[in-house]
Every structure is written in C-alpha cells, then in structure tokens.
Write a protein that holds these residues in place. Structure first.
Motif, PDB file in Angstrom:
ATOM      1  N   ILE A   1     148.452 -16.741  69.488  1.00 29.77           N
ATOM      2  CA  ILE A   1     147.429 -16.057  68.678  1.00 29.77           C
ATOM      3  C   ILE A   1     147.301 -14.606  69.142  1.00 29.77           C
ATOM      4  CG2 ILE A   1     144.969 -15.998  68.065  1.00 29.77           C
ATOM      5  CD1 ILE A   1     144.913 -19.037  68.200  1.00 29.77           C
ATOM      6  N   THR A   2     147.107 -14.424  70.450  1.00 32.50           N
ATOM      7  CA  THR A   2     146.844 -13.085  70.994  1.00 32.50           C
ATOM      8  C   THR A   2     147.944 -12.079  70.643  1.00 32.50           C
ATOM      9  OG1 THR A   2     145.849 -14.192  72.911  1.00 32.50           O
ATOM     10  CG2 THR A   2     146.220 -11.830  73.090  1.00 32.50           C
ATOM     11  N   PHE A   3     149.178 -12.411  71.006  1.00 32.77           N
ATOM     12  CA  PHE A   3     150.250 -11.414  70.893  1.00 32.77           C
ATOM     13  C   PHE A   3     150.647 -11.146  69.443  1.00 32.77           C
ATOM     14  CE2 PHE A   3     150.458 -12.739  75.300  1.00 32.77           C
ATOM     15  CZ  PHE A   3     150.541 -11.511  75.938  1.00 32.77           C
ATOM     16  N   ASN A   4     150.532 -12.171  68.613  1.00 30.07           N
ATOM     17  CA  ASN A   4     150.847 -11.942  67.200  1.00 30.07           C
ATOM     18  C   ASN A   4     149.746 -11.134  66.507  1.00 30.07           C
ATOM     19  OD1 ASN A   4     153.507 -13.158  66.719  1.00 30.07           O
ATOM     20  ND2 ASN A   4     152.536 -15.066  67.362  1.00 30.07           N
ATOM     21  N   LEU A   5     148.483 -11.318  66.915  1.00 34.36           N
ATOM     22  CA  LEU A   5     147.413 -10.462  66.378  1.00 34.36           C
ATOM     23  C   LEU A   5     147.641  -9.013  66.817  1.00 34.36           C
ATOM     24  CD1 LEU A   5     144.131 -12.548  66.960  1.00 34.36           C
ATOM     25  CD2 LEU A   5     145.023 -11.827  64.750  1.00 34.36           C
ATOM     26  N   GLY A   6     147.988  -8.853  68.106  1.00 31.51           N
ATOM     27  CA  GLY A   6     148.241  -7.505  68.635  1.00 31.51           C
ATOM     28  C   GLY A   6     149.359  -6.810  67.883  1.00 31.51           C
ATOM     29  N   SER A   7     150.416  -7.555  67.566  1.00 32.66           N
ATOM     30  CA  SER A   7     151.562  -6.941  66.883  1.00 32.66           C
ATOM     31  C   SER A   7     151.215  -6.551  65.442  1.00 32.66           C
ATOM     32  CB  SER A   7     152.774  -7.881  66.913  1.00 32.66           C
ATOM     33  OG  SER A   7     152.518  -9.008  66.084  1.00 32.66           O
ATOM     34  N   GLU A   8     150.147  -7.185  64.892  1.00 35.44           N
ATOM     35  CA  GLU A   8     149.710  -6.840  63.525  1.00 35.44           C
ATOM     36  C   GLU A   8     148.656  -5.725  63.514  1.00 35.44           C
ATOM     37  OE1 GLU A   8     150.728  -8.368  60.425  1.00 35.44           O
ATOM     38  OE2 GLU A   8     152.348  -9.048  61.744  1.00 35.44           O
ATOM     39  N   GLY A   9     148.305  -5.230  64.694  1.00 36.03           N
ATOM     40  CA  GLY A   9     147.366  -4.099  64.762  1.00 36.03           C
ATOM     41  C   GLY A   9     145.897  -4.465  64.854  1.00 36.03           C
ATOM     42  N   TYR A  10     145.576  -5.753  65.069  1.00 38.50           N
ATOM     43  CA  TYR A  10     144.165  -6.145  65.252  1.00 38.50           C
ATOM     44  C   TYR A  10     143.713  -5.810  66.668  1.00 38.50           C
ATOM     45  CZ  TYR A  10     144.471  -8.768  60.868  1.00 38.50           C
ATOM     46  OH  TYR A  10     144.621  -9.108  59.550  1.00 38.50           O
ATOM     47  N   ASN A  11     142.403  -5.606  66.835  1.00 34.52           N
ATOM     48  CA  ASN A  11     141.841  -5.429  68.174  1.00 34.52           C
ATOM     49  C   ASN A  11     141.783  -6.800  68.838  1.00 34.52           C
ATOM     50  OD1 ASN A  11     141.201  -2.635  67.780  1.00 34.52           O
ATOM     51  ND2 ASN A  11     139.422  -3.275  66.575  1.00 34.52           N
ATOM     52  N   VAL A  12     142.572  -6.992  69.874  1.00 38.89           N
ATOM     53  CA  VAL A  12     142.592  -8.308  70.520  1.00 38.89           C
ATOM     54  C   VAL A  12     142.635  -8.117  72.034  1.00 38.89           C
ATOM     55  CG1 VAL A  12     145.123  -8.561  70.354  1.00 38.89           C
ATOM     56  CG2 VAL A  12     143.678 -10.601  70.532  1.00 38.89           C
ATOM     57  N   ALA A  13     141.912  -8.995  72.729  1.00 42.15           N
ATOM     58  CA  ALA A  13     141.819  -8.869  74.184  1.00 42.15           C
ATOM     59  C   ALA A  13     142.034 -10.213  74.861  1.00 42.15           C
ATOM     60  CB  ALA A  13     140.443  -8.315  74.568  1.00 42.15           C
ATOM     61  N   LYS A  14     142.577 -10.159  76.059  1.00 45.05           N
ATOM     62  CA  LYS A  14     142.655 -11.332  76.913  1.00 45.05           C
ATOM     63  C   LYS A  14     141.507 -11.267  77.927  1.00 45.05           C
ATOM     64  CE  LYS A  14     146.350 -14.044  76.215  1.00 45.05           C
ATOM     65  NZ  LYS A  14     146.120 -15.367  75.584  1.00 45.05           N
ATOM     66  N   TYR A  15     140.789 -12.375  78.071  1.00 43.10           N
ATOM     67  CA  TYR A  15     139.791 -12.547  79.119  1.00 43.10           C
ATOM     68  C   TYR A  15     140.571 -12.886  80.383  1.00 43.10           C
ATOM     69  CZ  TYR A  15     134.790 -13.138  78.004  1.00 43.10           C
ATOM     70  OH  TYR A  15     133.455 -12.949  77.755  1.00 43.10           O
ATOM     71  N   ILE A  16     140.551 -12.034  81.389  1.00 38.96           N
ATOM     72  CA  ILE A  16     141.342 -12.296  82.601  1.00 38.96           C
ATOM     73  C   ILE A  16     140.420 -12.602  83.783  1.00 38.96           C
ATOM     74  CG2 ILE A  16     143.116 -11.399  84.165  1.00 38.96           C
ATOM     75  CD1 ILE A  16     144.055  -9.586  81.962  1.00 38.96           C
ATOM     76  N   PRO A  17     140.284 -13.882  84.132  1.00 36.60           N
ATOM     77  CA  PRO A  17     139.444 -14.236  85.273  1.00 36.60           C
ATOM     78  C   PRO A  17     140.149 -13.826  86.569  1.00 36.60           C
ATOM     79  CG  PRO A  17     140.013 -16.144  83.946  1.00 36.60           C
ATOM     80  CD  PRO A  17     140.919 -15.043  83.542  1.00 36.60           C
ATOM     81  N   PHE A  18     139.340 -13.421  87.564  1.00 40.65           N
ATOM     82  CA  PHE A  18     139.920 -13.151  88.878  1.00 40.65           C
ATOM     83  C   PHE A  18     138.856 -13.418  89.936  1.00 40.65           C
ATOM     84  CE2 PHE A  18     137.674  -9.237  88.047  1.00 40.65           C
ATOM     85  CZ  PHE A  18     137.289  -8.763  89.304  1.00 40.65           C
ATOM     86  N   GLY A  19     139.294 -13.482  91.187  1.00 44.20           N
ATOM     87  CA  GLY A  19     138.380 -13.724  92.307  1.00 44.20           C
ATOM     88  C   GLY A  19     139.105 -14.537  93.369  1.00 44.20           C
ATOM     89  N   PRO A  20     138.478 -14.702  94.540  1.00 44.42           N
ATOM     90  CA  PRO A  20     139.100 -15.503  95.589  1.00 44.42           C
ATOM     91  C   PRO A  20     139.414 -16.912  95.068  1.00 44.42           C
ATOM     92  CG  PRO A  20     137.142 -14.381  96.417  1.00 44.42           C
ATOM     93  CD  PRO A  20     137.168 -14.164  94.938  1.00 44.42           C
ATOM     94  N   VAL A  21     140.566 -17.453  95.468  1.00 43.16           N
ATOM     95  CA  VAL A  21     141.037 -18.743  94.940  1.00 43.16           C
ATOM     96  C   VAL A  21     139.944 -19.806  95.003  1.00 43.16           C
ATOM     97  CG1 VAL A  21     142.728 -20.614  95.238  1.00 43.16           C
ATOM     98  CG2 VAL A  21     143.455 -18.245  95.485  1.00 43.16           C
ATOM     99  N   LYS A  22     139.308 -19.920  96.173  1.00 34.67           N
ATOM    100  CA  LYS A  22     138.307 -20.982  96.369  1.00 34.67           C
ATOM    101  C   LYS A  22     137.121 -20.801  95.411  1.00 34.67           C
ATOM    102  CE  LYS A  22     136.102 -23.506 100.103  1.00 34.67           C
ATOM    103  NZ  LYS A  22     135.954 -23.660 101.542  1.00 34.67           N
ATOM    104  N   ASP A  23     136.702 -19.547  95.215  1.00 35.09           N
ATOM    105  CA  ASP A  23     135.533 -19.276  94.368  1.00 35.09           C
ATOM    106  C   ASP A  23     135.831 -19.460  92.886  1.00 35.09           C
ATOM    107  OD1 ASP A  23     133.974 -18.722  96.558  1.00 35.09           O
ATOM    108  OD2 ASP A  23     134.352 -16.568  96.515  1.00 35.09           O
TER     109      ASP A  23
END
Length: 390
Positions: free
Chosen positions: A333-355
């Motif tokens: 979904i994400t990359f094909n929307l991006g290639s069609e020019g829609y505003n699309v974002a990935k939610y990228i979680p991060f933080g210490p592994v345990k947390d």
C-alpha cells in the motif's frame, strides 16, 4: 474508479528490500501466522528479557529490525532517507510504553520535543507523534474520564500532564510540524479527547497542527466528530484527525462484559469497516475545516479514499490528506501510493529493544488476529520472491 490492481505491484512494494530482507520478512510473517507460536513466543521473550538472558541480539536481528527503525533516532536516519528517495515520508515514534514515574514521563516529553524540532529541518518528516499515557499515569486519565474526584497528589499529576501537552503542542506549532496524538482505551479516552480539544482550539487557528485519533471500531465516534466539528466551527479553529480501526478490541469487550455496560465496540467487522469509511467520507466532505490522516492497512478503504478524492477534485498531493502504515507492514500500500504521488508516511517505532517489546508483541498479536492481513503479506512476499527468481 481507481484500478484495483495498484497494490498488486510487488516490484514497487518491496523495492527497498534486499533478497535476504525479503526472506526474513517471509519467515517472520510465516511465524506470526501461527497463533499458538505467537502466544508462546511472546511469553518466552518477556521472560527472557526480564531475567536478562542474552536474547537482545536475536530479537534485534529478526522481529525488531523488521518492525522498528532502530534503538535511537540516529539509527533510523538511513531508513528515513531511503524511504524519502522513493516518495514516502517518515514519522518517528518513540515507542516506549507502560511507564509510571514522573521522570520517565518527562524524558518521553523531552524526546518528543527533540524529534519535533528535528523534523522542522527534515523535509522527509512532516509529523511528530505521542501516546497520552506516555505523558502521565493511566489511572489519572481514567479517574477524570469516569468523573471521579482526584486526590491532591493526582491534581498535581494532572497539572503536569496538561503542562506536557502544552509544551509539545507549542513546539509543534513553532516548528510548523503536525502532531499526531494516539488513541487508547475508552475508559481513559474522554480525558485525552478534552485535553486535545483544548490544544486544537489554541494551536489550530490557521491549519491543523494538533491531530487527535478516532478509533473507528467505536460506534460513537462519528457523532463525537460531528459535535466537535460544530464546536470548532463556532469558535473558528481547524480540526485534525488520524483515523484508525482500533487496537484494543478484546480488552474493550472483556471489560464491558465484566462491568456490565454496553460495549463501545461495533458489533461486527463489517460495522467497523462501514464506520471507518463513513468517518473518512465525512472528513473528506469537510476538508476546509478538518485535515485527515488515514491510518489503515485495509486495501478497500484506501481504494475508496482514492476514489473519493478523485470524485471531489482533491489532488493526490493535497497537504490536508495523508495516508499512513506501520513500518514493516503493508508495503504494497505505502510504496504504491507514494509512486502515485499521494502523501504517505511510514510510522517508524524506535527505542531500546527491551522498552519496545510491548509494542512488538502487540503488533505480532494484532497480525495474528486480523484475518487475512498476514496471509496477504505472505502472498505478496512469495510473489516478489518468484518475480526476482525469473
């Protein structure tokens, strides 16, 4: 009508994955598709981390690296830049959950502020995000929602929560970055909604800076939206909403049953889908007053949104409409929307592994319980593996 085969393009979907990453993704979704395995795996992982067994490396090289950007924001930057090169924005989500101490809440606020200020100078980042319970104890949110009196100590806790919201909202406003506030359990949500409304009234004067979340598996959300829309029009400010289906269904139904009240959850998957689509339509009909972030892994709703935008003459790149998916999921979904020019974002979680582990376990359980989600991922990964062989 949009061609309903856009999301079948696996070459675009997995363009950033190496062959080995493709194999890893296939292996992970294969594991996730087996419910007993997810339950056992989750329990074993929690136990291993709690008694400090050296499993972080293993977790990091498998499930963590697939669903998370890294242990800190600089870890995530390579991913952010690679995504932006192919027309996909990033939302860095500091996914540390379940804290109880003021020092931890303040640390989360400082991290969100730091990320918001960082996003100001990073074209690839349009949003910042936080979870209400990352800013204060669940119990306090719950007492306010349930209209119970607060102790003197809790009053101070609540003032601190308000001050944290204020600091982060002002930073977003000053930075020109939009702020997504996640939704949580219904028995704390009213307090979060009211506080969010206060911030919208103050900071959404010209455009939507502060976005609340509507969990559309709740049957009361369309009425809530319409009422808030009237209040916002009367007071002259804009609304911003991220719409999602919702993440706490089992918990919500169990609690309603146990406490003997009517469940806030729609009666069926179809009712939830209809509610999501109705809310999406309502916002697209009122785009001059309400900005929209469509957080979905559902292909039908995404195709519908694209059709509605065409019908209403809303261009793909209109800054008031965004799509978003979680990192490690629904790349088709994400990359094909991006290639069609829609505003699309990935939610990228991060933080210490345990947390970040509670977040990862929830993701795995969610994937297991959403019928069709995992098998769709597997089908597409398999298709791309075969395409590359040829």
């Amino acid at each position: 009508m949009t061609s309903n085969s856009l999301f079948d393009n696996t070459e675009a979907a997995f363009q950033l994955k190496s062959d080995s990453e493709l194999e890893r993704a296939y292996f992970l979704f294969k594991m996730i598709s087996m419910e007993p395995l997810v339950k056992i795996g989750s329990a074993v992982t929690k136990f291993a981390l709690n008694i400090n067994l050296p499993v972080e490396g293993l977790i990091r090289s498998t499930v963590f690296d697939h669903f998370c950007g890294g242990v800190n924001e600089s870890d995530c930057m390579t991913t952010v830049d690679r995504l932006f090169d192919v027309g996909v924005y990033s939302i860095l989500d500091y996914s540390v959950e379940g804290k109880e101490e003021d020092a931890q809440f303040n640390a989360t606020v400082n991290k969100v502020i730091e990320l918001t200020e960082f996003a100001r100078n990073k074209e690839a980042m349009h949003f910042s995000v936080f979870k209400p319970t990352g800013f204060g104890r669940f119990k306090v949110w719950q007492k306010i929602t349930e209209k119970e009196p607060l102790s003197d100590e809790e009053k101070v806790f609540w003032q601190n929560i308000e001050a944290r919201y204020e600091r982060v909202s002002k930073t977003a406003y000053d930075s020109g970055i939009s702020l997504l506030i996640d939704g949580e359990e219904s028995w704390m949500q009213d307090a979060a909604d009211d506080l969010c409304e206060k911030m919208m009234e103050k900071y959404n004067t010209e455009r939507a800076i502060v976005f609340n979340t509507l969990q559309c598996y709740r049957w009361d959300r369309l009425d809530y939206l319409k009422n808030l829309h009237q209040r916002a029009k009367a007071k002259g400010y804009k609304l911003g909403f991220k719409i999602v289906r919702g993440a706490y269904m089992e918990k919500e139904n169990e609690r309603a049953l146990e406490k003997g009240y009517k469940t806030p959850i729609c009666e069926s998957k179809k009712a939830t889908d209809d509610n999501f689509n109705e809310i999406m339509k309502y916002i697209l009909d009122n785009l001059n007053d309400i900005e929209l972030f469509i957080g979905t892994h559902n292909e039908s709703s995404t195709y519908l949104a694209m059709d509605l935008m065409k019908e209403k003459g809303i261009v793909e790149s209109d800054s008031r409409v965004w799509f978003g998916q979680l990192y490690g999921m629904s790349d088709h979904i994400t990359f094909n929307l991006g290639s069609e020019g829609y505003n699309v974002a990935k939610y990228i979680p991060f933080g210490p592994v345990k947390d970040v582990m509670p977040y990862l376990i929830r993701r795995a359980e969610e994937n297991t319980s959403v019928a069709g989600q995992t098998s769709r991922e597997l089908t597409l990964l398999k298709k791309e593996k075969e395409r590359r062989k040829l």
